[in-house]
Design a protein around this motif. Sequence first.
Motif, PDB file in Angstrom:
ATOM      1  N   ALA A  74       8.138 -12.130  -4.473  1.00 19.15           N
ATOM      2  CA  ALA A  74       7.636 -12.476  -5.805  1.00 19.15           C
ATOM      3  C   ALA A  74       6.669 -13.650  -5.741  1.00 19.15           C
ATOM      4  N   LEU A  75       6.999 -14.680  -4.975  1.00 18.30           N
ATOM      5  CA  LEU A  75       6.138 -15.863  -4.897  1.00 18.30           C
ATOM      6  C   LEU A  75       4.833 -15.553  -4.165  1.00 18.30           C
ATOM      7  N   TRP A 121      22.577 -13.560  -0.008  1.00 20.57           N
ATOM      8  CA  TRP A 121      21.549 -14.596  -0.070  1.00 20.57           C
ATOM      9  C   TRP A 121      20.297 -14.221   0.708  1.00 20.57           C
ATOM     10  N   LEU A 137      17.870 -15.207 -11.605  1.00 19.77           N
ATOM     11  CA  LEU A 137      16.677 -15.570 -10.841  1.00 19.77           C
ATOM     12  C   LEU A 137      15.483 -15.766 -11.772  1.00 19.77           C
ATOM     13  N   LEU A 144       8.604 -11.287 -10.382  1.00 20.85           N
ATOM     14  CA  LEU A 144       9.992 -11.040  -9.994  1.00 20.85           C
ATOM     15  C   LEU A 144      10.414  -9.631 -10.371  1.00 20.85           C
ATOM     16  N   ILE A 201      18.346 -11.949  -1.596  1.00 18.27           N
ATOM     17  CA  ILE A 201      17.756 -12.731  -2.684  1.00 18.27           C
ATOM     18  C   ILE A 201      16.540 -13.500  -2.175  1.00 18.27           C
ATOM     19  N   ALA A 202      16.659 -14.087  -0.977  1.00 18.02           N
ATOM     20  CA  ALA A 202      15.518 -14.807  -0.408  1.00 18.02           C
ATOM     21  C   ALA A 202      14.328 -13.881  -0.196  1.00 18.02           C
ATOM     22  N   SER A 206      13.582 -11.175  -1.959  1.00 24.17           N
ATOM     23  CA  SER A 206      12.984 -10.887  -3.265  1.00 24.17           C
ATOM     24  C   SER A 206      12.160 -12.060  -3.766  1.00 24.17           C
ATOM     25  N   VAL A 207      12.689 -13.267  -3.609  1.00 25.24           N
ATOM     26  CA  VAL A 207      11.973 -14.456  -4.080  1.00 25.24           C
ATOM     27  C   VAL A 207      10.682 -14.653  -3.285  1.00 25.24           C
ATOM     28  N   GLN A 208      10.743 -14.464  -1.972  1.00 19.18           N
ATOM     29  CA  GLN A 208       9.544 -14.625  -1.152  1.00 19.18           C
ATOM     30  C   GLN A 208       8.472 -13.615  -1.548  1.00 19.18           C
ATOM     31  N   LEU A 225      13.475 -19.233 -12.221  1.00 18.04           N
ATOM     32  CA  LEU A 225      12.033 -19.273 -11.980  1.00 18.04           C
ATOM     33  C   LEU A 225      11.284 -19.807 -13.191  1.00 18.04           C
ATOM     34  N   THR A 265       7.349 -14.071 -14.302  1.00 20.88           N
ATOM     35  CA  THR A 265       8.372 -13.108 -14.718  1.00 20.88           C
ATOM     36  C   THR A 265       8.011 -11.703 -14.258  1.00 20.88           C
TER      37      THR A 265
END
Length: 266
Positions: free
Chosen positions: A73-74, A63, A238, A197, A66-67, A69-71, A242, A194
């Motif tokens: 990407a955002l 996790w 993910l 990410l 994953i966090a 990668s998401v941070q 998203l 897309t």
Amino acid sequence: MTRTQPPQAPSRSRRLLLRLVAIIVALVVWHLFAIGPGSSSGFPTPADLLSEARDVVPTGEYWGNIATSVQTALLGLALATLVGLPLGLLIGSNEATRRSTQLVIDFGRTVPAIALLPLFLLLFGATRTLGVVLILVSAVWPVIIQTSYAVGQISPQLKRVGRAYHLSRWHRLRYIVAPSMFPFVFAGLRIAATISLLMAISSEFLGGTDGLGYLLLQAMQLNDVDRAFLFAFSAALLGLVLNLLFVLLQRRVLWWHSSVRTGDAL
């Protein structure tokens, strides 16, 4: 003379049933391939992937990456939006500007950002900045293109109405430009999300920085096929989540638009 009735859209329950059937069929085909042609290469079955998930998913390492990668990407998506929206407005508001910048935009959007990775590695090293820059140079183009197109297609009659009522620049932007361009902008943002990410995970995989891409790289280096498939499947989920979040946001902002009322926003 009989009047033909337009075809009715399937009900929500029917759509859910059709999607469930499609998922079941996909799982069956996956299982048959894994125990058949894919068995020689260690292709995991859905049961193998589920077993691996029970061991990996509850861990904090999973996790945490994953966090990350998401941070990344955002953050890259936010920068692409902050850069792309004003540029798109500027380009789309003037026909001469739109024509003069067309070649530059066409060239920029066709350059693969991954091809610039060696240069960015030299400039920024294996850091989060590397991923953010990669996202910016790849995700900004859909935002620019969709925004400029949205502004350019605004009805001239609406513009004349705004001038006839002596609306200020802010009111024209709020009541005329924004409602006309938002559906196109949201389409660009969904594409950019897309790409963001994808670029975040790719930069982690190729640059060796923390994130889901790095977990995938480790699994491949250890020749752990089941774990590699799990991380690839996690990346796909993910992307799905998203996209769903952007659909929900689009429905909330564009509740008045026909594509949202008829369910076409999906």
